[in-house]
Write a protein that holds these residues in place. Structure first.
Motif, PDB file in Angstrom:
ATOM      1  N   LYS A 162       0.814  -1.216   0.000  1.00 22.41           N
ATOM      2  CA  LYS A 162       0.000   0.000   0.000  1.00 22.41           C
ATOM      3  C   LYS A 162       0.849   1.268   0.000  1.00 22.41           C
ATOM      4  O   LYS A 162       0.450   2.299  -0.558  1.00 22.41           O
ATOM      5  CB  LYS A 162      -0.937  -0.005   1.215  1.00 22.41           C
ATOM      6  CG  LYS A 162      -2.082  -1.004   1.108  1.00 22.41           C
ATOM      7  CD  LYS A 162      -3.092  -0.774   2.197  1.00 22.41           C
ATOM      8  CE  LYS A 162      -4.303  -1.686   2.017  1.00 22.41           C
ATOM      9  NZ  LYS A 162      -5.349  -1.440   3.040  1.00 22.41           N
ATOM     10  N   SER A 194       0.376   4.248  -2.653  1.00 20.70           N
ATOM     11  CA  SER A 194       0.133   5.618  -2.207  1.00 20.70           C
ATOM     12  C   SER A 194       1.078   6.586  -2.905  1.00 20.70           C
ATOM     13  O   SER A 194       0.674   7.684  -3.316  1.00 20.70           O
ATOM     14  CB  SER A 194       0.300   5.707  -0.691  1.00 20.70           C
ATOM     15  OG  SER A 194       0.096   7.027  -0.234  1.00 20.70           O
ATOM     16  N   ASP A 222      -6.287  -0.460  -3.562  1.00 21.25           N
ATOM     17  CA  ASP A 222      -6.292   0.669  -2.624  1.00 21.25           C
ATOM     18  C   ASP A 222      -6.869   1.938  -3.238  1.00 21.25           C
ATOM     19  O   ASP A 222      -6.475   3.044  -2.866  1.00 21.25           O
ATOM     20  CB  ASP A 222      -4.869   0.941  -2.112  1.00 21.25           C
ATOM     21  CG  ASP A 222      -4.892   1.633  -0.749  1.00 21.25           C
ATOM     22  OD1 ASP A 222      -5.835   1.379   0.012  1.00 21.25           O
ATOM     23  OD2 ASP A 222      -3.973   2.428  -0.475  1.00 21.25           O
ATOM     24  N   SER A 258      -9.716   6.492  -1.569  1.00 26.13           N
ATOM     25  CA  SER A 258      -8.536   6.847  -0.789  1.00 26.13           C
ATOM     26  C   SER A 258      -8.212   8.318  -1.048  1.00 26.13           C
ATOM     27  O   SER A 258      -8.362   8.817  -2.169  1.00 26.13           O
ATOM     28  CB  SER A 258      -7.349   5.959  -1.170  1.00 26.13           C
ATOM     29  OG  SER A 258      -6.948   6.210  -2.495  1.00 26.13           O
ATOM     30  N   THR A 266      -5.494  10.122  -1.325  1.00 21.55           N
ATOM     31  CA  THR A 266      -4.483  10.462  -2.329  1.00 21.55           C
ATOM     32  C   THR A 266      -5.013  10.263  -3.736  1.00 21.55           C
ATOM     33  O   THR A 266      -4.834  11.109  -4.619  1.00 21.55           O
ATOM     34  CB  THR A 266      -3.222   9.611  -2.123  1.00 21.55           C
ATOM     35  OG1 THR A 266      -2.769   9.741  -0.776  1.00 21.55           O
ATOM     36  CG2 THR A 266      -2.111  10.041  -3.067  1.00 21.55           C
TER      37      THR A 266
END
Length: 473
Positions: free
Chosen positions: A26, A30, A92, A104, A106
Motif C-alpha cells: 500500500k 500511495s 487501494d 482513498s 491520495t
C-alpha cells in the motif's frame, strides 16, 4: 444510476496490470497515486462498472453509506457490484468498510486534479517547443519508427522458428523475450529459438503482446531493485502524452532516464540520438492505457495488425486462403498454420491442411487461436458472411486438434508377469493409494506407473517378497 448488469454485460476482463498492482504494498500504491497521470491511467484501465463507482463518489467530500450505494444496484447485478468493490479495494482505490464507502484520499485528490487540470506537478511531462535546427518529428516518422521496431521483434521470433534470416534485436530485447518464456536457448545452440508460448504470443493482439512484455519488464525491474513506482509512473506518463510532441528529459528521475534506452528498443520512445535532452513518445506509448490501436497500419502478427475494423484474409469453404498483404511478418505468421502455395504482389495464396494444422498444434498453437486469428483479420468483404468463418472449416480444425489429443503419451514403468491375480491386485491397490497408476489391465495382470511412483512401488514389492521386474516405457 443505470442498472448494474448493463454495465457489466460487456465481457471485458480485468487488465493484467491491475493484478500486478494488487501485489504491490500500500505504501508503493500511495506514492504512485500522488501523480495525477497515474490515477487517470488506472481509471482508464478499470472496467466500466468500477469506473462508474469511482465517478459516483469522486466529487463527494464525505464518505457515502454503503447501504445507499447498494440500493442503486438491481438485484441481478449485486454479485458484479460486490466483486467490483473488492477489485477497487485490492488496488487501494476504494476504502470499503462495512458501513461506508470512500475513495482513498491520495487517489481522489490526484484524479480530481487530472480531470480539472489543476496543479503543476509535471506528471504529464513537460513539452518542449520545436527547434529550428532539429524540428519536432512528424507523426508519420514516429509511426514508421514504432512499426519497424515492433515488427523487427516479432519477425525475429517468427524467423527463429522457421530458420529464415532476420535482424537480431538488442541484447536487452532478446533477454526480455527469454525471461518472458517466449524464446529459449537450446543446449546445443547459441541462438534463441521460439517456444510454444512464443507461437501463441504471435497470435495475440498487439496491445496484449505489448503489455505481456511490459509486465515482464516490471518484474525484472523489481529484481534489479529499481524503484517500481518510478517505472510504472513513467509508463503512465507516456500514455498521457501527446503524439507528435517532444518532451524534456530534465524532469525525469534517474531510473526513468535509464528506461529510455530500453523503451527505444521496444519502439515506445523516439530520440534523435542516444543521449539527447528530449524525447518523443510513439503511438505504442500513447495508447498504452487507451482502446485505440497501438500501430497505425494493419501489419503485425496477431493484430500488430490491421487498421481498426479492417482485415486482409479471405477464407473459402474449400480451406483455401487468399491473404491480401505484402508484409513479410504477416506472411510468416500465416505460414505457422497454412501451407503457402503462391506469392504475388500484395497477395499470398495458401490452404489450411491437416499437416499445416498439426504443425501449428505441435508448436503450441490451439485450434481456437487459429480460428480467432482468421476472424480478427478477416477481409471486410468476408465479414458480410454469416457466420464469418465457414462452420465446416471451424469444425475440421477442431477435429484435427482432437485427433492430436486422442493419444496421450507418458513416461513410466510397466509391471507384468505377476505370479497370481492376488499378487497383482495386492500391488495394484498400493499403487492406487499412492495415485501413481496411469493404466491397468486385470485381464493381462499388468499396470503402468509414472516415473515418480516407480521407486515406491518397487520398494513395496521388495518388502512383500515378490520378484517383479518392471519394464521402462
Amino acid at each position: 444510476m443505470p442498472a448494474v448488469e448493463e454495465l457489466s454485460a460487456k465481457d471485458v476482463g480485468p487488465h493484467p496490470l491491475l493484478a500486478f498492482l494488487q501485489s504491490q504494498p500500500k505504501k508503493a500504491l500511495s506514492r504512485l497515486y500522488q501523480r495525477p497521470s497515474s490515477c487517470l491511467c488506472i481509471f482508464r484501465l478499470l472496467g466500466p462498472l468500477e469506473r462508474q463507482i469511482v465517478m459516483n463518489i469522486l466529487w463527494l467530500d464525505a464518505s457515502i453509506p454503503a447501504s445507499t450505494m447498494s440500493s442503486w444496484v438491481v438485484r441481478e447485478g449485486k454479485k458484479e457490484y460486490d466483486q467490483a468493490l473488492i477489485e477497487l479495494s485490492r488496488i487501494d482505490v476504494l476504502v470499503n468498510s462495512a458501513t461506508e464507502l470512500t475513495l482513498s484520499a491520495t487517489f481522489k485528490t490526484s484524479l480530481r486534479q487530472a480531470i480539472t487540470g489543476g496543479g503543476s506537478t509535471g506528471s504529464f511531462g513537460v513539452p518542449l517547443p520545436g527547434h529550428s535546427e532539429h524540428p519536432t518529428p512528424s507523426i508519420a516518422t514516429l509511426d514508421t519508427y514504432a512499426l519497424e521496431k515492433w515488427e523487427s521483434i516479432l519477425h525475429y521470433m517468427v524467423s527463429s522458428g522457421t530458420g529464415l534470416p532476420s535482424a537480431k534485436p538488442s541484447a536487452g530485447v532478446e533477454f526480455l523475450l527469454e525471461r518472458s518464456g517466449l524464446m529459449a536457448k537450446a543446449r546445443e545452440m547459441t541462438s534463441s529459438q521460439i517456444t510454444s508460448t512464443g507461437f501463441q504470443f504471435l497470435l495475440h493482439t498487439p496491445h496484449d503482446q505489448l503489455w505481456a512484455l511490459l509486465l515482464q519488464y516490471l518484474e525484472m525491474s523489481e529484481e534489479r531493485k529499481t524503484d517500481i513506482v518510478e517505472v510504472i509512473s513513467f509508463l503512465f506518463m507516456l500514455s498521457t502524452m501527446e503524439l507528435g510532441k517532444e518532451y524534456s528529459v530534465d524532469t525525469l528521475t534517474k531510473a526513468q532516464e535509464h528506461m529510455l534506452s530500453d523503451l527505444r528498443d521496444y519502439g515506445l520512445v523516439w530520440q534523435r540520438k542516444a543521449t539527447p535532452r528530449r524525447f518523443s513518445p510513439t503511438r505504442l506509448a500513447t495508447t498504452l492505457t487507451s482502446s485505440l490501436p497501438p500501430l497505425p497500419t494493419a501489419t503485425g502478427a496477431g493484430g500488430a495488425g490491421d487498421s481498426k475494423g479492417e482485415g486482409f484474409i479471405v477464407l473459402e469453404t474449400n480451406y483455401r486462403i487468399y491473404a491480401y498483404t505484402d508484409n513479410p511478418l504477416q506472411t510468416a505468421v500465416l505460414n505457422l498454420f497454412i501451407n503457402l502455395k503462391s506469392r504475388f504482389p500484395n497477395l499470398v495464396v495458401g490452404s489450411i491442411t491437416r499437416d499445416s494444422v498439426k504443425r501449428a498444434l505441435m508448436n503450441g498453437i490451439t485450434a481456437d487461436q487459429i480460428i480467432s486469428y482468421l476472424t480478427t483479420h478477416a477481409h471486410p468483404q468476408m465479414r458480410k458472411n454469416k457466420p464469418l468463418i465457414p462452420v465446416t472449416v471451424q469444425d475440421q480444425i477442431r477435429l484435427w486438434e482432437l485427433e492430436k489429443n486422442r493419444v496421450k503419451s507418458d513416461e513410466g514403468y510397466l509391471y507384468t508377469s505377476f505370479a497370481s491375480l492376488a499378487d497383482y491386485e495386492y500391488v495394484l491397490k498400493h499403487g492406487r493409494e499412492l495415485g501413481v497408476i496411469l493404466w491397468e489391465s486385470a485381464a493381462r495382470r499388468c499396470f503402468f506407473t509414472s516415473v515418480e511412483g516407480h521407486a515406491s512401488i518397487r520398494l513395496f514389492i521388495e518388502r512383500s517378497g515378490q520378484n517383479q521386474q518392471p519394464n521402462r516405457g
